[in-house]
Design an enzyme around this catalytic site. Sequence first.
Site, PDB file in Angstrom:
ATOM      1  N   GLY A  78       0.855  -1.190   0.000  1.00 54.67           N
ATOM      2  CA  GLY A  78       0.000   0.000   0.000  1.00 54.67           C
ATOM      3  C   GLY A  78       0.879   1.224   0.000  1.00 54.67           C
ATOM      4  N   GLY A  81       4.156   0.965   2.169  1.00 55.32           N
ATOM      5  CA  GLY A  81       5.296   0.116   1.823  1.00 55.32           C
ATOM      6  C   GLY A  81       4.811  -1.265   1.429  1.00 55.32           C
ATOM      7  N   ASP A 194      -8.463   2.238  11.365  1.00 55.11           N
ATOM      8  CA  ASP A 194      -8.573   1.614  10.032  1.00 55.11           C
ATOM      9  C   ASP A 194      -9.094   0.179  10.146  1.00 55.11           C
ATOM     10  OD1 ASP A 194      -8.547   1.511   7.291  1.00 55.11           O
ATOM     11  OD2 ASP A 194      -6.396   1.136   7.116  1.00 55.11           O
TER      12      ASP A 194
END
Length: 405
Positions: A78, A81, A194
Amino acid sequence: MASVGIAPNPGARDSTGVDKLPEEMNDMKIRDDKEMEATVVDGNGTETGHIIVTTIGGRNGQPKQTISYMAERVVGHGSFGVVFQAKCLETGETVAIKKVLQDRRYKNRELQTMRLLDHPNVVSLKHCFFSTTEKDELYLNLVLEYVPETVHRVIKHYNKLNQRMPLIYVKLYTYQIFRALSYIHRCIGVCHRDIKPQNLLVNPHTHQVKLCDFGSAKVLVKGEPNISYICSRYYRAPELIFGATEYTTAIDVWSAGCVLAELLLGQPLFPGESGVDQLVEIIKVLGTPTREEIKCMNPNYTEFKFPQIKAHPWHKIFHKRMPPEAVDLVSRLLQYSPNLRSAALDTLVHPFFDELRDPNARLPNGRFLPPLFNFKPHELKGVPLEMVAKLVPEHARKQCPWLGL
């Protein structure tokens, strides 16, 4: 600091090592409280067969130990990295290595967070090291326990078969998500920011779930502003869409509510194509937020004119055979007002999870359920006794001898 290097293959190790951290990094005081110091390796390979050699230990009179990891395959990437699967050549253990570009001016918040975490439903950090590229870019490598599946892939698997996920798995996965959230919210004071099916790892044999990817995680301090452009779109709480900067850990509860709904439906509940579209999808289900609800999300929007839409009854969103407890739980999690959403710990005692507390509950293949009630004292600190009695069913109390129940 120990010299470490990279070897292209097991037989021919490169002797070029990095003896000390770059000057600017001396202030970082990065220490691994698992007796593992963050060392530096020279090189940057994630190609299959590439071998990374690093050193751990060497503090408090401990012997130094060399560990070699062989990269096997990339399992995720992503903006942060890359994550690759690797094997420890000394032990044969499979690990996941998350490699992120490190700004030398700042401490890495994800590393700081990971060092605080120790829970059966949170992925654990084994070790960390730095590596550099030819361009002198610095990368932080987090060596994490490897869990082979994700909730996202399990959902896709059942969709391909045109089947609903067995309800016992929905209960198991959701319970463990909320247990992880209760731990990070109450014990650590961290908001994940998230939560989504891709960040929920599953062991396909035991069905133990582990929360991963703390790259967006942050300690939320009352009165201190936070960015609102976090969290993946389908799982974003409405206050984030409204641009709120003083939100709470209730944003994780909303996201987890969206995951529960997706497990029950087999598809995202709010599949918005953009931020505004996301809000439209939410309004189509919850109806137009009241002035009071808007004020709870972001006071700046109370004068905004929204399309007046009536709420769609929850029981019409799910099929007729859906257990009422499942629908009730979704409705308690997906509330516009953040303070009205059920807290993670309160969610664990919801009747939807009663089946998991049954001493005779088993996986569909007859195996035992993963550990669900092995609470540590800090997880239940300050919790009323009657709630503790519900959280730890009688048959599981020997797992928590400290309770004295």
